[in-house]
Design a protein around this motif. Structure first.
Motif, mmCIF file in Angstrom:
data_model
loop_
_atom_site.group_PDB
_atom_site.id
_atom_site.type_symbol
_atom_site.label_atom_id
_atom_site.label_comp_id
_atom_site.label_asym_id
_atom_site.label_seq_id
_atom_site.Cartn_x
_atom_site.Cartn_y
_atom_site.Cartn_z
ATOM 1 N N PRO A 142 0.790 -1.233 0.000
ATOM 2 C CA PRO A 142 0.000 0.000 0.000
ATOM 3 C C PRO A 142 0.822 1.282 0.000
ATOM 4 N N SER A 143 2.071 1.225 0.425
ATOM 5 C CA SER A 143 2.880 2.448 0.513
ATOM 6 C C SER A 143 3.638 2.775 -0.774
ATOM 7 N N LEU A 144 3.581 1.906 -1.790
ATOM 8 C CA LEU A 144 4.325 2.133 -3.028
ATOM 9 C C LEU A 144 3.376 2.409 -4.187
ATOM 10 N N ASP A 145 3.553 3.568 -4.826
ATOM 11 C CA ASP A 145 2.818 3.902 -6.042
ATOM 12 C C ASP A 145 3.766 3.711 -7.218
ATOM 13 N N LEU A 146 3.694 2.535 -7.854
ATOM 14 C CA LEU A 146 4.604 2.232 -8.963
ATOM 15 C C LEU A 146 4.425 3.157 -10.151
ATOM 16 N N THR A 147 3.211 3.668 -10.362
ATOM 17 C CA THR A 147 2.992 4.544 -11.510
ATOM 18 C C THR A 147 3.801 5.829 -11.382
ATOM 19 N N SER A 148 4.018 6.290 -10.160
ATOM 20 C CA SER A 148 4.864 7.473 -9.927
ATOM 21 C C SER A 148 6.325 7.106 -9.782
ATOM 22 N N ALA A 149 6.600 6.000 -9.082
ATOM 23 C CA ALA A 149 7.981 5.612 -8.785
ATOM 24 C C ALA A 149 8.731 5.121 -10.018
ATOM 25 N N GLU A 150 8.011 4.484 -10.957
ATOM 26 C CA GLU A 150 8.651 3.913 -12.144
ATOM 27 C C GLU A 150 7.856 4.260 -13.397
ATOM 28 N N PRO A 151 7.930 5.513 -13.846
ATOM 29 C CA PRO A 151 7.103 5.950 -14.976
ATOM 30 C C PRO A 151 7.638 5.537 -16.357
ATOM 31 N N GLN A 152 8.821 4.996 -16.431
ATOM 32 C CA GLN A 152 9.469 4.743 -17.713
ATOM 33 C C GLN A 152 9.051 3.407 -18.342
ATOM 34 N N SER A 153 9.271 3.319 -19.647
ATOM 35 C CA SER A 153 9.028 2.109 -20.417
ATOM 36 C C SER A 153 10.030 1.029 -20.023
ATOM 37 N N ILE A 154 9.567 -0.223 -20.011
ATOM 38 C CA ILE A 154 10.494 -1.329 -19.769
ATOM 39 C C ILE A 154 11.255 -1.701 -21.040
ATOM 40 N N LEU A 155 10.809 -1.205 -22.198
ATOM 41 C CA LEU A 155 11.500 -1.509 -23.455
ATOM 42 C C LEU A 155 12.511 -0.439 -23.829
ATOM 43 N N SER A 156 12.071 0.804 -23.911
ATOM 44 C CA SER A 156 12.934 1.895 -24.383
ATOM 45 C C SER A 156 13.570 2.695 -23.253
ATOM 46 N N GLY A 157 13.000 2.609 -22.057
ATOM 47 C CA GLY A 157 13.466 3.435 -20.944
ATOM 48 C C GLY A 157 12.912 4.847 -20.970
ATOM 49 N N LEU A 158 12.095 5.169 -21.985
ATOM 50 C CA LEU A 158 11.533 6.516 -22.112
ATOM 51 C C LEU A 158 10.286 6.683 -21.241
#
Length: 168
Positions: A142-158
């Motif tokens: 509940p304490s981790l918001d992945l959409t904010s913490a990891e906004p980048q693409s897993i393919l391009s890194g963009l």
């Protein structure tokens, strides 16, 4: 030996920013638009609006859909991996993904780069909308918001903003 079905979560900046959660079912990607993205908090229910099926090949699409047509805008692959169907009937017998979706409740376990653990889509009955909810398990956080913490693409890194800038 059959391979596990795939899933992909694409961040899409169309008319409004949303996450397209797509699960391979019977040779196509069944898709839901999740405006706020997946939450790791089992107490959070996220609106999920069903969208049209997509081809399996679309799972790797990143880029900018040009023009002013429906769906135009930047797209990145925010997460991807495989999933396992966990849907069971009242007697505990497995229910196929297609039958689970038809019945309005689909439970599955993701094994992706960012997302893991069990999730469920449940139809609400209002206008055909669904809810996406994280199941309580070891991957819930509940304490981790992945959409904010990891906004980048897993393919391009963009990020979605960087992808949008590539059309210029």
């Amino acid at each position: 030996m059959p391979t596990a079905p795939i899933f992909v979560v694409q961040l899409h900046d169309a008319r409004r920013l949303h996450y397209d959660v797509r699960l391979e079912v019977d040779g196509v990607l069944k898709s839901w638009a999740v405006p706020r993205g997946p939450s790791l908090d089992p107490t959070v229910k996220r609106l999920a609006v069903p969208t049209g099926d997509h081809s399996i090949e679309y799972a790797e699409y990143e880029g900018v859909i040009a023009g002013s047509v429906y769906g135009s805008g930047a797209v990145i692959v925010w997460d991807a991996g495989v999933y396992q169907n966990q849907t069971r009937d009242k007697r505990g017998k497995p229910v196929s993904p297609a039958d689970a979706i038809e019945g309005g409740h689909f439970r599955f376990r993701l094994q992706g780069v960012k997302l893991s653990g069990s999730w469920a889509f449940t139809r609400t009955g209002r206008d055909g909308d669904w809810l996406l909810v994280k199941v309580r398990d070891d991957a819930a956080n509940p304490s981790l918001d992945l959409t904010s913490a990891e906004p980048q693409s897993i393919l391009s890194g963009l990020t979605i903003e960087e992808m949008a800038a590539t059309k210029d």
